[in-house]
Design an enzyme around this catalytic site. Sequence first.
Site, PDB file in Angstrom:
ATOM      1  N   GLN A 198     -12.425 -20.672 -66.489  1.00 23.91           N
ATOM      2  CA  GLN A 198     -11.432 -19.846 -65.808  1.00 23.91           C
ATOM      3  C   GLN A 198     -10.590 -20.655 -64.824  1.00 23.91           C
ATOM      4  O   GLN A 198      -9.654 -20.117 -64.246  1.00 23.91           O
ATOM      5  CB  GLN A 198     -12.135 -18.717 -65.042  1.00 23.91           C
ATOM      6  CG  GLN A 198     -12.862 -17.721 -65.916  1.00 23.91           C
ATOM      7  CD  GLN A 198     -13.725 -16.766 -65.119  1.00 23.91           C
ATOM      8  OE1 GLN A 198     -14.913 -16.641 -65.364  1.00 23.91           O
ATOM      9  NE2 GLN A 198     -13.147 -16.077 -64.149  1.00 23.91           N
ATOM     10  N   PHE A 229     -16.058 -13.323 -66.738  1.00 22.34           N
ATOM     11  CA  PHE A 229     -16.603 -12.451 -65.689  1.00 22.34           C
ATOM     12  C   PHE A 229     -16.922 -13.199 -64.389  1.00 22.34           C
ATOM     13  O   PHE A 229     -17.740 -12.741 -63.598  1.00 22.34           O
ATOM     14  CB  PHE A 229     -17.853 -11.716 -66.179  1.00 22.34           C
ATOM     15  CG  PHE A 229     -17.681 -11.030 -67.503  1.00 22.34           C
ATOM     16  CD1 PHE A 229     -16.761 -10.010 -67.665  1.00 22.34           C
ATOM     17  CD2 PHE A 229     -18.420 -11.427 -68.604  1.00 22.34           C
ATOM     18  CE1 PHE A 229     -16.591  -9.387 -68.894  1.00 22.34           C
ATOM     19  CE2 PHE A 229     -18.260 -10.812 -69.834  1.00 22.34           C
ATOM     20  CZ  PHE A 229     -17.337  -9.791 -69.985  1.00 22.34           C
ATOM     21  N   GLU A 233     -15.892 -19.700 -63.617  1.00 22.81           N
ATOM     22  CA  GLU A 233     -14.982 -20.161 -62.570  1.00 22.81           C
ATOM     23  C   GLU A 233     -15.392 -21.532 -62.055  1.00 22.81           C
ATOM     24  O   GLU A 233     -14.553 -22.383 -61.802  1.00 22.81           O
ATOM     25  CB  GLU A 233     -14.943 -19.151 -61.416  1.00 22.81           C
ATOM     26  CG  GLU A 233     -13.915 -19.499 -60.357  1.00 22.81           C
ATOM     27  CD  GLU A 233     -13.728 -18.392 -59.328  1.00 22.81           C
ATOM     28  OE1 GLU A 233     -13.163 -18.681 -58.257  1.00 22.81           O
ATOM     29  OE2 GLU A 233     -14.147 -17.248 -59.577  1.00 22.81           O
ATOM     30  N   ARG A 311     -16.731 -11.339 -48.983  1.00 18.08           N
ATOM     31  CA  ARG A 311     -16.098 -10.191 -49.647  1.00 18.08           C
ATOM     32  C   ARG A 311     -17.014  -8.973 -49.652  1.00 18.08           C
ATOM     33  O   ARG A 311     -16.536  -7.828 -49.609  1.00 18.08           O
ATOM     34  CB  ARG A 311     -15.656 -10.550 -51.065  1.00 18.08           C
ATOM     35  CG  ARG A 311     -14.763  -9.487 -51.704  1.00 18.08           C
ATOM     36  CD  ARG A 311     -14.197  -9.930 -53.042  1.00 18.08           C
ATOM     37  NE  ARG A 311     -12.998 -10.730 -52.927  1.00 18.08           N
ATOM     38  CZ  ARG A 311     -11.763 -10.272 -53.105  1.00 18.08           C
ATOM     39  NH1 ARG A 311     -11.562  -8.975 -53.365  1.00 18.08           N
ATOM     40  NH2 ARG A 311     -10.716 -11.065 -53.014  1.00 18.08           N
ATOM     41  N   ARG A 343     -17.628 -10.771 -61.504  1.00 14.46           N
ATOM     42  CA  ARG A 343     -16.673  -9.666 -61.422  1.00 14.46           C
ATOM     43  C   ARG A 343     -16.896  -8.771 -60.193  1.00 14.46           C
ATOM     44  O   ARG A 343     -17.885  -8.061 -60.084  1.00 14.46           O
ATOM     45  CB  ARG A 343     -16.792  -8.844 -62.703  1.00 14.46           C
ATOM     46  CG  ARG A 343     -15.640  -7.897 -62.956  1.00 14.46           C
ATOM     47  CD  ARG A 343     -15.820  -7.223 -64.302  1.00 14.46           C
ATOM     48  NE  ARG A 343     -14.654  -6.477 -64.730  1.00 14.46           N
ATOM     49  CZ  ARG A 343     -14.559  -5.884 -65.920  1.00 14.46           C
ATOM     50  NH1 ARG A 343     -15.546  -5.971 -66.786  1.00 14.46           N
ATOM     51  NH2 ARG A 343     -13.470  -5.217 -66.246  1.00 14.46           N
ATOM     52  N   PHE A 345     -16.995 -10.190 -57.147  1.00 15.97           N
ATOM     53  CA  PHE A 345     -17.126 -11.293 -56.208  1.00 15.97           C
ATOM     54  C   PHE A 345     -17.733 -10.854 -54.868  1.00 15.97           C
ATOM     55  O   PHE A 345     -17.219 -11.148 -53.806  1.00 15.97           O
ATOM     56  CB  PHE A 345     -15.740 -11.919 -55.984  1.00 15.97           C
ATOM     57  CG  PHE A 345     -15.756 -13.349 -55.507  1.00 15.97           C
ATOM     58  CD1 PHE A 345     -15.993 -14.387 -56.391  1.00 15.97           C
ATOM     59  CD2 PHE A 345     -15.512 -13.662 -54.185  1.00 15.97           C
ATOM     60  CE1 PHE A 345     -15.991 -15.707 -55.954  1.00 15.97           C
ATOM     61  CE2 PHE A 345     -15.514 -14.983 -53.736  1.00 15.97           C
ATOM     62  CZ  PHE A 345     -15.750 -16.001 -54.618  1.00 15.97           C
ATOM     63  N   ALA A 519     -10.379 -12.963 -58.966  1.00 15.60           N
ATOM     64  CA  ALA A 519      -9.900 -12.073 -57.903  1.00 15.60           C
ATOM     65  C   ALA A 519      -8.936 -11.015 -58.423  1.00 15.60           C
ATOM     66  O   ALA A 519      -8.089 -10.519 -57.676  1.00 15.60           O
ATOM     67  CB  ALA A 519      -9.249 -12.876 -56.771  1.00 15.60           C
ATOM     68  N   GLU A 714     -11.323  -6.302 -61.693  1.00 13.23           N
ATOM     69  CA  GLU A 714     -12.586  -6.076 -60.993  1.00 13.23           C
ATOM     70  C   GLU A 714     -12.833  -4.644 -60.521  1.00 13.23           C
ATOM     71  O   GLU A 714     -13.966  -4.158 -60.605  1.00 13.23           O
ATOM     72  CB  GLU A 714     -12.672  -7.025 -59.797  1.00 13.23           C
ATOM     73  CG  GLU A 714     -12.798  -8.474 -60.188  1.00 13.23           C
ATOM     74  CD  GLU A 714     -12.588  -9.412 -59.010  1.00 13.23           C
ATOM     75  OE1 GLU A 714     -13.508 -10.166 -58.692  1.00 13.23           O
ATOM     76  OE2 GLU A 714     -11.497  -9.373 -58.404  1.00 13.23           O
TER      77      GLU A 714
END
Length: 759
Positions: A198, A229, A233, A311, A343, A345, A519, A714
Amino acid sequence: MSVGKNTAHDAGPLHVTGAARYTDDIPTPRGTLHLAFGLSSIAKGRIISVDLTDVRRAEGVVDVLTASDLPHDNDVSPSNHDEPLLAVEDVHYLGQPIFLVVATSHLAARKAARLAKIDYDAQEPILTIDEAIAANARFEEGPRVYTKGDTEAHLGKAANRLQGSFEIGGQEHFYLEGHAALAVPQEGGDMVVHASSQHPTEIQHKVAEALGRPMNAVRVEVRRMGGGFGGKESQGNALCVACAVVADKHGHPVKMRYDRDDDMIITGKRHEFRIEYDVGFNARGRIEAIDFTHYARCGWAQDLSLPVADRAMLHADNAYNLDHARITSHRLKTNTQSNTAFRGFGGPQGVVGIERVMDHIAHHLRLDPLQVRRENFYASGGNISAKMKPQTTPYGMEVTDSIIREMVDALEISSDYQARRKSVAEWNDKNPVLKRGIAITPVKFGISFTLTHLNQAGALVHVYQDGSIHLNHGGTEMGQGLFTKVAQVAAHSFGVPLDLVKITATDTGKVPNTSATAASSGSDLNGMAVLNACETIKGRMAAFLSDGEVVFEDGLVRFDDHEMSFADAASKAYQNRISLSATGFYATPEVQWDRIKGHGRPFFYFAYGAAVTEVVIDTLTGENRILRADILHDCGRSLNPALDIGQIEGGYVQGAGWLTTEELVWDAKGSLKTHAPSTYKIPAASDRPDIFNVALWDGENRAETVFKSKAVGEPPLMLGISAWSALSDAISACGEAFPDLDAPATAERVLLACQKLRA
């Protein structure tokens, strides 16, 4: 008009016929080598000796590398330079790569990797949240705290007060395509890497670092992923770096892929959380003060754990206006896989916390949980009395775009919630074994990277002289339909049919310095960058064709009482030496965030949604089913309703799976026992609700996004929280106490909760 249409996924036919090409499908050149990691068999300790004699002698083995054989930087961390590709002296989790096998086939590499003889000085691992707290094992010196108002004083004055604590399990990404990479050496020491990632720029950065070369010597290409998902990343760094280092050393293409067991054992998961709460409230259920404490199990390395935990704190309010709140977050270090992006985060864990509180308050006051939720919602669109201060989140951001009240009101009617709630109560009075439950839960999710500089995107657009359009951007396609949406933006801008637009593989050689496709920002960022490039080209064409107004629509270009096809206009512009190529760029405005102070505007806007879920449980076995789900979700002015509904359906099921069936289990030695589909239960097609109603909210984004759309990746995952809440509601029919239900609410946990209430 291409934007707003129900357009099929551009690669849909390729997916269903098996013709879609993934990293593992790329034809490899002759002489390609294959890799496998040799993994630690203990969770914590020091390496005393490593005997690789049998590994080197194994059939097909070409080379074996340890940390000392790596030519430059031995690190694949996305954040803190604390994640060596190959362990040096210490091992930190069971499954950590220690050495790298290079062989003539994938199978030969895997077989050989098992032949090593490694002696350890084993130490007692820290595996659980309790053990980490006791050892003060953490990634920051102390907890991070966000505050609003005077929580302590108002807790003391509240007419009603409750405390609670519960556990939220992690989640395996279980992308259908596992991690894979292919590195092909080029002339002059350059390297081309085909990645299932990603974040192509992150791969480029880590590979360049490992090779000791500048980033311009590395080109990373990503055509598509079979799911990501968040798991792709940062976790793909290790494979790409390993392939590039070996390719550079041996001068051959090198390929690596994880088998499913290796993938699950090596890579990180969604962060496990323990959430404790202390809440004061009035007789109507209005929260007067709340104190949350989050304990996040991060694993052995930092990875992305700090922003994930941040988050979770940023979503501790969800859709509710909290006048006095304190949120404390502990980021705990354990000898398990380094947990990573997933997903939402961290946002879903924060939302689960406040939704649990709402259910607990409602149970205590004997009120409908929907009534309690309404009592606490943010005001619609910031509509508050002139005498009142603006409504702000616990981190100081004004909430001026809330539509949650209107959405919940509409969903209450369309789902027939009140009649069904009455019917559920009547059913439970008559049935001693099977109990039903129903719940409605909202979602308010902030859209933007909390690391502010990541809120940028670039694009490259070409118009050819025949009128066909080629575009490239920094986003990656993982099945979500991003390429289709961005192509729609370009087609709409030029006023041409969608089939004139082609998007090719994401490529760091075409668009540099890309942010991860994460994000929920893929369409927001890359759509605007592409639109910027298209408008630049249109401006050049228009200035060439006329001094007056020029309109691009229906495949035509109209100006000065003339019209011509877009293809003719492009040809004419080319013949007159007008540039038909442009780069585009977009940076999200208005966002600014200080994570240390816990104050600012980390998000450009909020996306909203709500779900009603009805379940049934067998109180003798704990077995349960989702009977019906009704969803109303806010996508702003949707770029593609069909794709968005697909994302909403998938997000709901994935969220419900996380909170009901997907259980990660480690033994006392730190060995992951649920490392295959036989032991880790993701939702199957039969687990989806028999009745599954999904509708899009009719509205548009108040923020200036691409064609007033809203992100959809998300936020829908948190709609699945309603399934967990409904299970708690069903269990409450077994007794008077509030159900002590942890997540995931497996059949075993449901049964134990029922037995506890009946006892």
